[in-house]
Design a protein around this motif. Structure first.
Motif, PDB file in Angstrom:
ATOM      1  N   THR A 293       0.828  -1.200   0.000  1.00 13.29           N
ATOM      2  CA  THR A 293       0.000   0.000   0.000  1.00 13.29           C
ATOM      3  C   THR A 293       0.861   1.247   0.000  1.00 13.29           C
ATOM      4  OG1 THR A 293      -1.742  -1.182   1.180  1.00 13.29           O
ATOM      5  CG2 THR A 293      -1.852   1.215   1.198  1.00 13.29           C
TER       6      THR A 293
ATOM      7  N   LYS B  81       3.896   1.520  -1.084  1.00 14.31           N
ATOM      8  CA  LYS B  81       4.534   1.621  -2.387  1.00 14.31           C
ATOM      9  C   LYS B  81       3.568   2.204  -3.414  1.00 14.31           C
ATOM     10  CE  LYS B  81       6.502  -0.991  -6.148  1.00 14.31           C
ATOM     11  NZ  LYS B  81       6.420  -2.244  -6.869  1.00 14.31           N
ATOM     12  N   GLU B  82       2.348   1.741  -3.385  1.00 14.40           N
ATOM     13  CA  GLU B  82       1.349   2.201  -4.360  1.00 14.40           C
ATOM     14  C   GLU B  82       1.078   3.695  -4.248  1.00 14.40           C
ATOM     15  OE1 GLU B  82      -1.283   1.864  -7.489  1.00 14.40           O
ATOM     16  OE2 GLU B  82       0.008   0.280  -6.711  1.00 14.40           O
ATOM     17  N   PHE B  83       0.992   4.201  -3.036  1.00 10.31           N
ATOM     18  CA  PHE B  83       0.589   5.592  -2.845  1.00 10.31           C
ATOM     19  C   PHE B  83       1.732   6.583  -2.696  1.00 10.31           C
ATOM     20  CE2 PHE B  83      -3.305   3.358  -1.705  1.00 10.31           C
ATOM     21  CZ  PHE B  83      -4.214   4.056  -2.475  1.00 10.31           C
ATOM     22  N   PHE B  84       2.907   6.130  -2.271  1.00 10.53           N
ATOM     23  CA  PHE B  84       3.960   7.096  -1.934  1.00 10.53           C
ATOM     24  C   PHE B  84       5.274   6.940  -2.701  1.00 10.53           C
ATOM     25  CE2 PHE B  84       1.325   6.884   1.923  1.00 10.53           C
ATOM     26  CZ  PHE B  84       0.895   8.192   1.927  1.00 10.53           C
TER      27      PHE B  84
ATOM     28  N   SER C  47       7.065   6.500  -6.401  1.00 11.81           N
ATOM     29  CA  SER C  47       6.866   6.469  -7.856  1.00 11.81           C
ATOM     30  C   SER C  47       7.930   5.598  -8.489  1.00 11.81           C
ATOM     31  CB  SER C  47       6.962   7.895  -8.415  1.00 11.81           C
ATOM     32  OG  SER C  47       8.226   8.437  -8.153  1.00 11.81           O
TER      33      SER C  47
END
Length: 71
Positions: free
Chosen positions: A63, A65-68, A70
């Protein structure tokens, strides 16, 4: 025969690990995790609570990695 199954499991675990980011997160002690899970009504042993927490840590890392992070 059993050795081959363990070997396959180990190889597949390596393949899975490459998708889990190496983000450092603070982990709670296993005893505390067990107490929290028991308070929530789960009747599990310490080993099971450690497995649950490892799964949750993977979900948290994915999670984050997905949001914070790039690519």
């Amino acid at each position: 025969m059993k050795k081959d199954n363990n070997e396959k499991k180990y190889k597949s675990q390596k393949e899975v690990n490459k998708y889990i980011p190496s983000i450092a997160i603070k982990k709670i002690p296993p005893e505390r995790a067990l107490a929290i899970l028991k308070k929530a009504g789960y009747n599990i042993e310490e080993q099971q609570s450690e497995e649950v927490m490892e799964f949750l840590y993977i979900i948290v890392k994915l999670t984050l990695k997905e949001f914070f992070i790039s690519d």
